[in-house]
Scaffold this active site. Structure first.
Site, short mmCIF file in Angstrom:
data_model
loop_
_atom_site.label_atom_id
_atom_site.label_comp_id
_atom_site.label_asym_id
_atom_site.label_seq_id
_atom_site.Cartn_x
_atom_site.Cartn_y
_atom_site.Cartn_z
N GLY A 232 23.11 59.43 25.34
CA GLY A 232 23.09 58.16 26.06
C GLY A 232 22.51 57.10 25.15
O GLY A 232 21.85 57.43 24.16
N CYS B 142 21.27 65.02 22.01
CA CYS B 142 20.85 63.67 21.60
C CYS B 142 19.86 63.07 22.61
O CYS B 142 18.76 63.56 22.74
CB CYS B 142 22.09 62.80 21.39
SG CYS B 142 21.70 61.29 20.49
N TYR B 143 20.26 62.06 23.37
CA TYR B 143 19.33 61.50 24.36
C TYR B 143 18.88 62.59 25.33
O TYR B 143 17.72 62.64 25.74
CB TYR B 143 20.01 60.36 25.14
CG TYR B 143 19.16 59.79 26.26
CD1 TYR B 143 18.13 58.90 25.97
CD2 TYR B 143 19.37 60.17 27.59
CE1 TYR B 143 17.34 58.38 26.99
CE2 TYR B 143 18.58 59.66 28.61
CZ TYR B 143 17.56 58.77 28.31
OH TYR B 143 16.78 58.27 29.31
N HIS C 140 25.29 65.84 17.53
CA HIS C 140 26.37 65.94 18.53
C HIS C 140 27.29 67.11 18.22
O HIS C 140 28.20 66.98 17.39
CB HIS C 140 27.18 64.63 18.56
CG HIS C 140 26.43 63.51 19.18
ND1 HIS C 140 26.46 63.25 20.52
CD2 HIS C 140 25.61 62.57 18.63
CE1 HIS C 140 25.70 62.21 20.79
NE2 HIS C 140 25.17 61.77 19.65
N GLU D 106 29.63 68.16 19.98
CA GLU D 106 30.96 67.97 20.56
C GLU D 106 31.92 67.21 19.65
O GLU D 106 33.13 67.26 19.86
CB GLU D 106 30.83 67.24 21.91
CG GLU D 106 30.44 65.77 21.85
CD GLU D 106 28.93 65.54 21.74
OE1 GLU D 106 28.22 66.48 21.32
OE2 GLU D 106 28.47 64.42 22.02
N GLY E 149 59.25 58.48 33.03
CA GLY E 149 59.82 59.43 32.07
C GLY E 149 58.79 59.77 31.00
O GLY E 149 59.01 60.62 30.16
N VAL F 275 55.11 61.23 29.51
CA VAL F 275 54.45 62.52 29.74
C VAL F 275 53.50 62.45 30.94
O VAL F 275 53.53 63.30 31.83
CB VAL F 275 53.60 62.91 28.50
CG1 VAL F 275 53.08 64.32 28.64
CG2 VAL F 275 54.38 62.73 27.23
N ASP F 276 52.65 61.43 30.95
CA ASP F 276 51.57 61.41 31.94
C ASP F 276 52.10 61.29 33.37
O ASP F 276 51.70 62.06 34.25
CB ASP F 276 50.59 60.25 31.65
CG ASP F 276 50.09 60.30 30.23
OD1 ASP F 276 50.16 61.38 29.62
OD2 ASP F 276 49.65 59.25 29.72
N SER G 218 55.03 62.00 34.43
CA SER G 218 55.84 63.17 34.75
C SER G 218 54.96 64.33 35.18
O SER G 218 55.22 64.99 36.20
CB SER G 218 56.66 63.63 33.54
OG SER G 218 57.54 62.62 33.15
N LYS H 200 45.18 63.69 26.19
CA LYS H 200 46.63 63.82 26.09
C LYS H 200 47.10 65.26 25.82
O LYS H 200 48.03 65.75 26.45
CB LYS H 200 47.11 62.90 24.96
CG LYS H 200 48.59 62.68 24.92
CD LYS H 200 48.94 61.68 25.97
CE LYS H 200 50.32 61.17 25.89
NZ LYS H 200 50.49 60.03 26.82
#
Ligand code: XMP
Length: 512
Positions: free
Chosen positions: A56, A83-84, A170, A172, A225, A227-228, A230, A368
């Site tokens: 944060g 971290c925070y 971090h 991640e 049409g 990706v998302d 659909s 995505k």
């Protein structure tokens, strides 16, 4: 639904919150993100097998800094502070957090103790990503220091009896060499997760939660049409079947055969209620004589909303709107201070205040590539799942100047040839976006014995991870040659083909 294994990502305002969640999912463990304000009782009742405190932007000494009930450390649930989150753990448990003059930002080497839970199978020295100002100067009672770096006397700490762990860096982010291993060690080593969560579980959970949200009410979805939308539509259809209606506004500026392909998948394969509105003529008549790019976008964007609204009204009472919003969209719209280069984020989408009771956005937390995995899981064909991004205004912004039916037809042919050859060469997944542009330039050429004065097609291919910046793709010369000669031979009224070798910035990906 009672679940065996779930992790809580407790959000203290860190920019990497969703990324942490994603990394946890990559370890095949389900997780939920909740605000730091979540009550202790709610946390306890949910039955988490581990908690991750995110980073944060604050200092633990700030007046309004996010914090949590120190009793959380007594719940007997393993906790990893990042971290925070690490500083907060140290601070709340009586350690010492100091303010530094300088911010440590970027790659740092850190060294850790051997044989600790968190650093199993991690080399003793490795590179990690740091981004902090304050640092932990002394650990709380009962903790031991498990890693150090040049600027951090406590780069990591742990308290084994209570299963508490903290890292200043971090894990991640990709720049932390062994970040995923460290997270895995926490999940499997400290939290004793089995890692049996897979994308099909996401589908099951999403279906259940859509049913819970919608009940037997009606949902409408604007299909492009892409990706998302659909994947969102197929997911909602799986949950509520015929109570979903999809509206596909074909503005006549789609790529070659695209409208029919989309229709085929949704109507035939999935038997989804689909309304296809062939509004090409309407759009083209509104675009007549218009050459200014922003004006074209606006006309197409507004026209899209109007046609959608007209069709939705015909359906009678519909309570929900389904949208394929994904996590990066949420971030983009949340920041709000980026300069408007093009008005594209409103074009081809629907405004939120279109008059529905609520929104159904089942992909809101996914990135995505995760959406693609869900799409494949749902049986959506590859050509849709792996479809490259296509702008809402379609070929309308790839035809420079006025858009006409003839120009659309010409560009569709040239673009189809380019796409076909890129796919034949096996480059369709490594080049992130590639298309043809009708430049509006006419130039002199010779064909046979005659002089020609004809159109110039530009080809554009880019590699990028986020579409904010992009490199022009190094498409092999032989391939470019083949595409060029096919376009000249097969598409009437084109006598010149050029390849765009500009990166973004300074150019944008689209030409308008
Ligand atoms: P630019 O041209 O700004 O494009 O570098 C970045 C990405 O956004 C896409 N794009 C659009 N997407 N509506 C959309 O939905 C639009 O109006 C629009 N304009 C650009 C572009 O294709 C690229 O992927």
């Amino acid at each position: 639904m009672l679940r065996k294994e779930k992790i809580l990502v407790l959000d203290f305002g860190g920019q990497y919150c969703q990324l942490i969640a994603r990394r946890v999912r990559e370890c095949n463990v389900y997780c939920e993100i909740k605000s730091y304000k979540t009550s202790l009782k709610a946390i306890q009742e949910a039955g988490y097998c581990g908690i991750i405190f995110t980073g944060g932007a604050n200092s633990v000494y700030g007046e309004d800094s996010p914090s949590c009930d120190p009793q959380i450390f007594e719940l007997g649930i393993p906790i990893l502070g990042i971290c925070y989150g690490a500083q907060l753990m140290a601070y709340l448990l009586g350690g010492k957090v100091c303010k530094s003059e300088v911010r440590e930002y970027g790659h740092t080497e850190f060294a850790h103790e051997k044989d600790t839970v968190l650093f199993r199978d991690v080399p003793e020295k490795s590179v990690c990503w740091m981004s902090h100002t304050d640092y932990i100067a002394a650990v709380p009672k009962g903790f031991s220091v498990t890693a150090k770096s040049v600027h951090c006397p406590v780069a990591a700490m742990e308290q084994l009896e209570k299963n508490l762990y903290a890292v200043q860096m971090h894990p991640e982010v990709q720049h932390t060499e062994y970040g995923q291993q460290i997270l895995k060690n926490f999940l499997y080593g400290a939290c004793k997760c089995n890692g049996d969560w897979v994308m099909s579980s996401f589908v099951e959970e999403a279906v259940a939660s859509i049913r819970a949200q919608v009940g037997d009410k009606k949902v409408v979805c604007g299909l492009s049409g892409g990706v998302d939308s659909s994947v969102a539509a197929v997911l909602v259809h799986k949950a509520i079947g015929k109570n979903l209606t999809c509206i596909f506004v074909d503005h006549g500026m789609m790529r070659k055969n695209e409208g029919d392909e989309v229709e085929q998948v949704f109507r035939k394969q999935f038997d989804i209620n689909l309304i296809r509105v062939n509004a090409g003529e309407k759009f083209l008549s509104r675009l007549k004589g218009v050459t200014e790019p922003e004006k074209k976008r606006k006309i197409i964007g507004e026209g899209f909303i109007r046609v959608f609204e007209e069709e939705a009204k015909k359906l009678g009472k519909v309570e929900f709107l389904c949208q394929g919003t994904i996590y990066p969209d949420v971030v983009e719209s949340g920041t709000g201070n980026a300069a408007v280069i093009k008005s594209h984020h409103n074009v081809g989408g629907l405004p939120k205040d279109i008059g529905f009771e609520g929104l159904v956005e089942p992909l809101r937390d996914l990135f995505k590539d995760e959406v693609r995995k869900v799409g494949t899981e749902l049986g959506i064909p590859d050509f849709l799942v792996w479809r490259q991004p296509f702008p809402g205004p379609g070929l309308g912004i790839r035809i420079l100047g006025e858009v006409t039916e003839e120009k659309v037809a010409l560009l569709q042919e040239a673009d189809a040839i380019f796409r076909e050859e890129i796919a034949n060469a096996g480059l369709d997944r490594s080049i992130n976006q590639y298309f043809a542009v009708l430049t509006g330039i006419r130039s002199v050429g010779v064909m046979g014995d005659g002089r020609t004065y004809s159109n110039t097609i530009a080809l554009r291919g880019v590699t990028t991870s986020d579409f904010m910046t992009a490199e022009w793709a190094r498409v092999p010369y032989d391939l470019l040659e083949k595409v060029s000669s096919r376009i000249i031979n097969e598409v009437p009224n084109v006598n010149r083909v050029v390849y765009d070798i500009t990166s973004k910035p300074p150019a944008t990906i689209e030409w308008e």
